[in-house]
Motif scaffolding. Structure first.
Motif, PDB file in Angstrom:
ATOM      1  N   HIS A 137       4.338   6.490   6.620  1.00  0.00           N
ATOM      2  CA  HIS A 137       5.039   6.649   5.339  1.00  0.00           C
ATOM      3  C   HIS A 137       6.155   5.620   5.175  1.00  0.00           C
ATOM      4  N   TYR A 138       5.893   4.394   5.606  1.00  0.00           N
ATOM      5  CA  TYR A 138       6.866   3.314   5.480  1.00  0.00           C
ATOM      6  C   TYR A 138       6.934   2.866   4.019  1.00  0.00           C
ATOM      7  N   ARG A 139       8.123   2.776   3.461  1.00  0.00           N
ATOM      8  CA  ARG A 139       8.287   2.342   2.068  1.00  0.00           C
ATOM      9  C   ARG A 139       8.207   0.821   1.996  1.00  0.00           C
ATOM     10  N   VAL A 140       7.193   0.343   1.311  1.00  0.00           N
ATOM     11  CA  VAL A 140       6.992  -1.094   1.135  1.00  0.00           C
ATOM     12  C   VAL A 140       7.462  -1.465  -0.271  1.00  0.00           C
ATOM     13  N   PRO A 141       8.556  -2.227  -0.406  1.00  0.00           N
ATOM     14  CA  PRO A 141       9.052  -2.577  -1.733  1.00  0.00           C
ATOM     15  C   PRO A 141       8.134  -3.587  -2.426  1.00  0.00           C
ATOM     16  N   THR A 142       8.034  -3.479  -3.757  1.00  0.00           N
ATOM     17  CA  THR A 142       7.192  -4.388  -4.525  1.00  0.00           C
ATOM     18  C   THR A 142       7.761  -4.599  -5.924  1.00  0.00           C
ATOM     19  N   HIS A 143       7.477  -5.766  -6.488  1.00  0.00           N
ATOM     20  CA  HIS A 143       7.885  -6.064  -7.860  1.00  0.00           C
ATOM     21  C   HIS A 143       6.865  -5.554  -8.870  1.00  0.00           C
ATOM     22  N   HIS A 144       5.636  -5.311  -8.425  1.00  0.00           N
ATOM     23  CA  HIS A 144       4.555  -4.944  -9.334  1.00  0.00           C
ATOM     24  C   HIS A 144       4.149  -3.489  -9.131  1.00  0.00           C
ATOM     25  N   ILE A 145       4.201  -2.704 -10.204  1.00  0.00           N
ATOM     26  CA  ILE A 145       3.781  -1.310 -10.153  1.00  0.00           C
ATOM     27  C   ILE A 145       2.273  -1.271 -10.411  1.00  0.00           C
ATOM     28  N   GLY A 146       1.554  -0.557  -9.583  1.00  0.00           N
ATOM     29  CA  GLY A 146       0.106  -0.459  -9.722  1.00  0.00           C
ATOM     30  C   GLY A 146      -0.488   0.097  -8.446  1.00  0.00           C
ATOM     31  N   THR A 147      -1.786  -0.098  -8.286  1.00  0.00           N
ATOM     32  CA  THR A 147      -2.501   0.391  -7.114  1.00  0.00           C
ATOM     33  C   THR A 147      -2.818  -0.786  -6.193  1.00  0.00           C
ATOM     34  N   TYR A 148      -2.495  -0.628  -4.919  1.00  0.00           N
ATOM     35  CA  TYR A 148      -2.727  -1.659  -3.918  1.00  0.00           C
ATOM     36  C   TYR A 148      -3.828  -1.223  -2.949  1.00  0.00           C
ATOM     37  N   VAL A 149      -4.542  -2.202  -2.410  1.00  0.00           N
ATOM     38  CA  VAL A 149      -5.545  -1.976  -1.369  1.00  0.00           C
ATOM     39  C   VAL A 149      -5.320  -3.012  -0.267  1.00  0.00           C
ATOM     40  N   VAL A 150      -5.871  -2.744   0.905  1.00  0.00           N
ATOM     41  CA  VAL A 150      -5.730  -3.664   2.038  1.00  0.00           C
ATOM     42  C   VAL A 150      -6.600  -4.892   1.802  1.00  0.00           C
ATOM     43  N   ALA A 151      -5.990  -6.064   1.902  1.00  0.00           N
ATOM     44  CA  ALA A 151      -6.720  -7.325   1.782  1.00  0.00           C
ATOM     45  C   ALA A 151      -6.945  -7.956   3.157  1.00  0.00           C
ATOM     46  N   LEU A 152      -5.993  -7.764   4.073  1.00  0.00           N
ATOM     47  CA  LEU A 152      -6.108  -8.310   5.429  1.00  0.00           C
ATOM     48  C   LEU A 152      -5.375  -7.378   6.372  1.00  0.00           C
TER      49      LEU A 152
ATOM     50  N   HIS B 181      15.243  -1.434  -2.441  1.00  0.00           N
ATOM     51  CA  HIS B 181      15.654  -2.719  -1.869  1.00  0.00           C
ATOM     52  C   HIS B 181      15.565  -3.853  -2.882  1.00  0.00           C
ATOM     53  N   GLY B 182      16.039  -3.592  -4.088  1.00  0.00           N
ATOM     54  CA  GLY B 182      16.089  -4.624  -5.108  1.00  0.00           C
ATOM     55  C   GLY B 182      14.762  -4.915  -5.796  1.00  0.00           C
ATOM     56  N   ARG B 183      13.760  -4.130  -5.536  1.00  0.00           N
ATOM     57  CA  ARG B 183      12.446  -4.309  -6.170  1.00  0.00           C
ATOM     58  C   ARG B 183      12.206  -3.182  -7.167  1.00  0.00           C
ATOM     59  N   LYS B 184      11.262  -3.382  -8.081  1.00  0.00           N
ATOM     60  CA  LYS B 184      10.995  -2.399  -9.138  1.00  0.00           C
ATOM     61  C   LYS B 184      10.421  -1.092  -8.612  1.00  0.00           C
ATOM     62  N   GLY B 185       9.758  -1.138  -7.459  1.00  0.00           N
ATOM     63  CA  GLY B 185       9.145   0.068  -6.925  1.00  0.00           C
ATOM     64  C   GLY B 185       8.761  -0.093  -5.467  1.00  0.00           C
ATOM     65  N   TYR B 186       7.960   0.846  -5.002  1.00  0.00           N
ATOM     66  CA  TYR B 186       7.504   0.820  -3.610  1.00  0.00           C
ATOM     67  C   TYR B 186       6.225   1.643  -3.490  1.00  0.00           C
ATOM     68  N   PHE B 187       5.490   1.414  -2.393  1.00  0.00           N
ATOM     69  CA  PHE B 187       4.385   2.294  -2.034  1.00  0.00           C
ATOM     70  C   PHE B 187       4.534   2.650  -0.561  1.00  0.00           C
ATOM     71  N   LEU B 188       3.919   3.745  -0.164  1.00  0.00           N
ATOM     72  CA  LEU B 188       4.001   4.217   1.216  1.00  0.00           C
ATOM     73  C   LEU B 188       2.786   3.743   1.997  1.00  0.00           C
ATOM     74  N   ALA B 189       3.025   3.272   3.222  1.00  0.00           N
ATOM     75  CA  ALA B 189       1.933   2.748   4.041  1.00  0.00           C
ATOM     76  C   ALA B 189       2.135   3.113   5.506  1.00  0.00           C
ATOM     77  N   TYR B 190       1.052   3.046   6.251  1.00  0.00           N
ATOM     78  CA  TYR B 190       1.091   3.230   7.705  1.00  0.00           C
ATOM     79  C   TYR B 190       1.107   1.850   8.337  1.00  0.00           C
TER      80      TYR B 190
END
Length: 80
Positions: free
Chosen positions: A17-32, A59-68
């Motif tokens: 459940h690590y919060r990964v900050p991001t500028h883009h709100i949407g759905t992410y998938v693993v690329a690598l 952390h100064g970004r518009k949003g975040y997603f949770l990841a392992y």
């Protein structure tokens, strides 16, 4: 390009459940995933999972997603 790079260099500590900050709100998938079996890893990350960014500043970004984040890995997420 909508990519988010995440590194966990800790030798033994994985993070759930690590919060990964991001500028883009949407759905992410693993690329690598360096923990993938094709790279000699332990395949601890679910490549079928989707990560939905929450619109809440982090952390100064518009949003975040949770990841392992397994120990000693690098992951790249892309917008779906």
């Amino acid at each position: 390009a909508g990519l988010v790079w995440v590194f966990n260099f800790h030798p033994t500590q994985s993070f759930e459940h690590y919060r990964v900050p991001t500028h883009h709100i949407g759905t992410y998938v693993v690329a690598l995933d360096t923990d993938s079996e094709q790279f000699g890893g332990f395949a601890r990350v679910d490549h079928g999972a989707e990560y939905h960014a929450q619109q809440e500043e982090w952390h100064g970004r518009k949003g975040y997603f949770l990841a392992y984040l397994p120990a000693r890995t690098a992951l790249v997420y892309r917008l779906k």
